[in-house]
Design a protein around this motif. Structure first.
Motif, short mmCIF file in Angstrom:
data_model
loop_
_atom_site.label_atom_id
_atom_site.label_comp_id
_atom_site.label_asym_id
_atom_site.label_seq_id
_atom_site.Cartn_x
_atom_site.Cartn_y
_atom_site.Cartn_z
N ASP A 152 19.81 40.58 18.73
CA ASP A 152 19.63 39.14 18.55
C ASP A 152 18.19 38.86 18.93
O ASP A 152 17.89 38.26 19.97
N SER A 153 17.26 39.29 18.07
CA SER A 153 15.86 39.44 18.46
C SER A 153 14.99 39.56 17.20
O SER A 153 15.50 39.57 16.08
N PRO A 154 13.67 39.72 17.39
CA PRO A 154 12.80 39.94 16.23
C PRO A 154 13.14 41.22 15.46
O PRO A 154 12.66 41.39 14.33
N ARG B 185 12.58 39.07 10.34
CA ARG B 185 13.94 39.48 10.64
C ARG B 185 14.96 38.68 9.85
O ARG B 185 14.70 37.58 9.35
N CYS B 186 16.14 39.28 9.73
CA CYS B 186 17.32 38.60 9.17
C CYS B 186 18.33 38.51 10.30
O CYS B 186 18.86 39.53 10.75
N LEU B 187 18.59 37.29 10.77
CA LEU B 187 19.39 37.09 11.97
C LEU B 187 20.74 36.44 11.70
O LEU B 187 21.61 36.42 12.56
N ILE B 188 20.94 35.89 10.50
CA ILE B 188 22.17 35.18 10.16
C ILE B 188 22.54 35.51 8.72
O ILE B 188 21.67 35.59 7.85
N PHE C 69 26.17 35.92 -1.24
CA PHE C 69 25.63 36.45 0.01
C PHE C 69 24.53 35.49 0.46
O PHE C 69 23.50 35.34 -0.19
N PHE C 70 24.79 34.78 1.56
CA PHE C 70 23.82 33.87 2.15
C PHE C 70 23.20 34.55 3.38
O PHE C 70 23.91 35.15 4.19
N PHE C 71 21.89 34.44 3.53
CA PHE C 71 21.23 35.05 4.69
C PHE C 71 19.93 34.32 4.97
O PHE C 71 19.40 33.60 4.12
N ASP C 72 19.43 34.48 6.20
CA ASP C 72 18.18 33.82 6.57
C ASP C 72 17.07 34.84 6.73
O ASP C 72 17.31 36.02 7.00
N ILE C 73 15.84 34.38 6.54
CA ILE C 73 14.65 35.20 6.77
C ILE C 73 13.68 34.37 7.60
O ILE C 73 13.38 33.22 7.25
N GLY C 74 13.16 34.95 8.68
CA GLY C 74 12.21 34.24 9.52
C GLY C 74 11.28 35.20 10.21
O GLY C 74 11.49 36.42 10.22
N LEU C 75 10.24 34.67 10.81
CA LEU C 75 9.28 35.46 11.57
C LEU C 75 9.70 35.54 13.03
O LEU C 75 10.17 34.56 13.60
N SER C 76 9.56 36.71 13.61
CA SER C 76 9.85 36.92 15.02
C SER C 76 11.28 36.51 15.33
O SER C 76 12.18 36.62 14.49
N ARG D 100 11.84 22.66 17.56
CA ARG D 100 10.76 23.63 17.81
C ARG D 100 10.83 24.21 19.22
O ARG D 100 10.53 25.39 19.42
N TYR D 101 11.20 23.39 20.19
CA TYR D 101 11.22 23.90 21.56
C TYR D 101 12.18 25.07 21.70
O TYR D 101 11.99 25.97 22.51
N TYR D 102 13.20 25.09 20.87
CA TYR D 102 14.22 26.13 20.92
C TYR D 102 13.64 27.49 20.55
O TYR D 102 14.18 28.52 20.89
N SER D 103 12.48 27.48 19.87
CA SER D 103 11.91 28.70 19.31
C SER D 103 10.63 29.15 20.00
O SER D 103 10.07 30.17 19.63
N GLN D 104 10.15 28.41 20.97
CA GLN D 104 8.79 28.65 21.48
C GLN D 104 8.58 30.04 22.04
O GLN D 104 7.45 30.55 22.02
N TRP D 105 9.63 30.68 22.53
CA TRP D 105 9.45 32.01 23.13
C TRP D 105 8.92 33.02 22.13
O TRP D 105 8.34 34.04 22.52
N SER D 106 9.07 32.78 20.83
CA SER D 106 8.63 33.76 19.85
C SER D 106 7.35 33.35 19.12
O SER D 106 6.88 34.07 18.25
N PHE D 107 6.77 32.21 19.49
CA PHE D 107 5.60 31.72 18.75
C PHE D 107 4.39 32.64 18.90
O PHE D 107 3.63 32.82 17.95
N ALA D 108 4.18 33.19 20.09
CA ALA D 108 2.98 33.99 20.33
C ALA D 108 2.91 35.19 19.39
O ALA D 108 1.82 35.58 18.94
N GLU D 109 4.04 35.79 19.08
CA GLU D 109 4.02 36.95 18.20
C GLU D 109 3.61 36.59 16.78
O GLU D 109 3.03 37.40 16.07
N VAL D 110 3.91 35.37 16.36
CA VAL D 110 3.58 34.96 15.00
C VAL D 110 2.07 34.87 14.82
O VAL D 110 1.52 35.34 13.82
N GLY D 111 1.36 34.28 15.79
CA GLY D 111 -0.09 34.21 15.69
C GLY D 111 -0.68 33.18 16.61
O GLY D 111 -0.02 32.20 16.97
#
Length: 404
Positions: free
Chosen positions: A78-80, A115-118, A131-138, A193-204
Motif C-alpha cells: 500500500d505504497s509507491p 503505481r496502481c493502487l486501486i 476492468f477499472f483501475f487507478d494510476i498515480g505518482l508515488s 491534498r493534505y491526505y497525500s502530502q507524505w508522497s509529494f517530495a518524491e514527485v518533485g
C-alpha cells in the motif's frame, strides 16, 4: 580545472542526472507521465507469479457469462511500489491461474514510482467484463486517474482487452450501480491534498499536489447513458475530514439514492431524492471499523452487508468479517454468517450471480501472510448463520505468500 569550471560542470550534471527537481518544465514532464496510457500486460513473466508476491490487498471479483471468475488485488504494498495483478478460475474458484493480467507502470523520468493502487472488475448487463483501475505518482499525488478497459470475450482462452481510457481524476473502489432506466453510475473519490502530502517530495521539488483540482475534491457521481462510451458529472458530495473514501452507491426501495463512504470519523451516509443531483448533508451511518465495506442489493430485494463483527457494532478492529442481511432496506440486520474469525481481515468485495450464489473476496494479513480469500454462500446460509446450501464454502485461498 578551476573551481569555477568544476562548479559549472557539476551543475550541468545535476540537470541531466536529476532532471525533475528544481525545474518547472521537467516537473511537468513527470506529472504528464502519469497521464500516459498504461499497458495491460496480458503475458506477465515469472516475476509476477504467485510465489513471487509478498503483499496482497484485495480489490475485487466478478464472474463472466460462462462462469469464469476474475479476481484482482494489489501487490507490492500500500505504497509507491503498488501494482495490480489479476487471476482467473474456470472451476468456480476451486483453483486459480497464475496472474494473467498485470498493471505495473514504469517509473517516471526522475525515478518516481508510478503505481496502481486501486482496481476492480465488473460484468455489465451485456456480459462485457470491465476492468477499472487507478494510476498515480508515488503513494498519493492527489490527482491520480481512473482508467477503464473492457473485454468482450472474457471466457476465451486468450481474452482481448480494449485500450484503457482515462475517464476521470480520482479513483473508484467498488462496482457501478445501474439504475432502473439503465444509467450507469460511478461514485469516484478524489482525496484532499493534505491526505497525500507524505508522497509529494518524491514527485518533485515544488510539487503542491494539484491545487487547481481542489474544487473537484470529494465524491463525484459520474453517469453514462451509452454503456460506458462517455461519462458526465451529475453531482459532487464532500464527506467529513477526508472528502470521502471507498464510496458505495445503491438505490433504496423508495427510489432514493443512498451513498455511503468511509471517513476517519467512521462510516457516513447521505441521501438523494432526485436521482443523485442534490444530496442531504452527510451524517453517521452504521457502526463499523474505519475500513472498506461491501453493500449489495440481492435479487430478492434484501440487502447484504459485509462488515466487521455483529450489527451491534462492538468490533473496533479489522476482525471477524461477517455477512449480514437486512429485510427492511438497512434499518435492521440479521446476526449474520461469520466468514473469517481472524484478525487483520479486510477489504471485502463481491457480487451475487444469476443462480443466487454470493461470491465475496477479502484479504488477510496483507504484508505477512498475504492471503486473498474467497467465500461462496447463499442468502439462506446468511439467514441460518451457518452453511446449509450445497456448494457453499468459506476460506478458499486464491493467493498466499510463499513459504520458500
Amino acid at each position: 580545472m578551476s573551481m569555477k569550471k568544476f562548479a559549472c560542470m557539476f551543475l550541468l550534471a545535476c540537470v541531466f542526472v536529476f532532471p525533475c527537481f528544481g525545474e518547472e518544465g521537467n516537473l511537468q514532464e513527470v506529472l504528464d507521465f502519469a497521464l500516459r496510457t498504461p499497458v495491460l500486460n496480458t503475458t506477465p513473466g515469472p516475476e509476477y507469479n504467485l510465489d513471487a508476491l509478498d503483499y496482497a490487498m484485495n480489490c475485487g471479483i466478478a464472474q463472466t457469462p460462462q462462469g469464469r471468475l476474475w479476481a484482482c488485488w494489489i501487490a507490492g504494498g500500500d505504497s509507491p511500489d503498488a501494482f495490480c495483478v489479476c487471476a482467473r478460475s474456470d472451476d468456480d474458484g476451486a483453483t486459480w491461474s497464475e496472474p494473467c493480467l498485470v498493471v505495473d507502470p514504469p517509473e517516471a523520468p526522475n525515478g518516481c514510482r508510478v503505481r496502481c493502487l486501486i482496481a476492480n472488475f465488473w460484468t455489465d448487463p451485456d456480459g462485457k467484463l470491465w476492468f477499472f483501475f487507478d494510476i498515480g505518482l508515488s503513494g498519493q499525488d492527489s490527482r491520480v486517474g481512473l482508467w477503464a478497459a473492457f473485454c468482450e470475450n472474457p471466457d476465451a482462452e486468450e481474452p482481448t482487452w480494449s485500450e484503457p481510457v482515462r475517464i476521470a481524476n480520482g479513483a473508484f473502489h467498488n462496482k457501478p450501480w445501474v439504475t432502473k432506466d439503465g444509467t450507469w453510475i460511478l461514485p469516484v473519490e478524489l482525496y484532499d491534498r493534505y491526505y497525500s502530502q507524505w508522497s509529494f517530495a518524491e514527485v518533485g521539488a515544488g510539487f503542491q499536489g494539484f491545487p487547481e483540482l481542489d474544487a473537484e475534491r470529494g465524491i463525484t457521481l459520474l453517469t453514462s447513458s451509452d454503456r460506458g462510451k462517455s461519462w458526465q458529472v451529475r453531482s459532487r458530495v464532500v464527506f467529513p475530514v477526508s472528502a470521502g473514501e471507498e464510496p458505495v452507491l445503491l438505490e433504496k426501495t423508495d427510489g432514493r439514492f443512498w451513498l455511503l463512504a468511509r471517513t476517519p470519523l467512521g462510516m457516513f451516509q447521505c441521501l438523494s431524492s432526485d436521482e443523485g443531483h442534490v444530496w442531504s448533508a452527510p451524517c453517521p451511518a452504521f457502526a463499523n471499523p474505519v475500513t472498506r465495506f461491501c453493500l449489495i442489493r440481492l435479487k430478492s430485494g434484501r440487502l447484504l452487508f459485509i462488515r466487521h463483527g455483529s450489527p451491534a457494532g462492538e468490533e473496533k478492529h479489522r476482525a471477524r468479517l461477517t455477512a449480514c442481511i437486512s429485510e427492511d432496506d438497512g434499518k435492521t440486520w440479521s446476526d449474520g454468517l461469520l466468514l473469517d474469525t481472524r484478525p487483520n481481515v479486510s477489504y471485502p468485495d463481491g457480487f451475487q450471480n444469476a443462480d443466487g450464489k454470493i461470491y465475496i473476496t477479502h484479504d488477510f494479513d496483507r504484508g505477512n501472510v498475504a492471503e486473498i480469500v474467497l467465500s461462496v454462500f447463499t442468502e439462506e446460509d446468511v439467514l441460518a448463520g451457518k452453511l446449509v446450501s450445497e456448494g457453499s464454502r468459506l476460506g478458499v485461498v486464491i493467493n498466499k505468500r510463499s513459504q520458500k
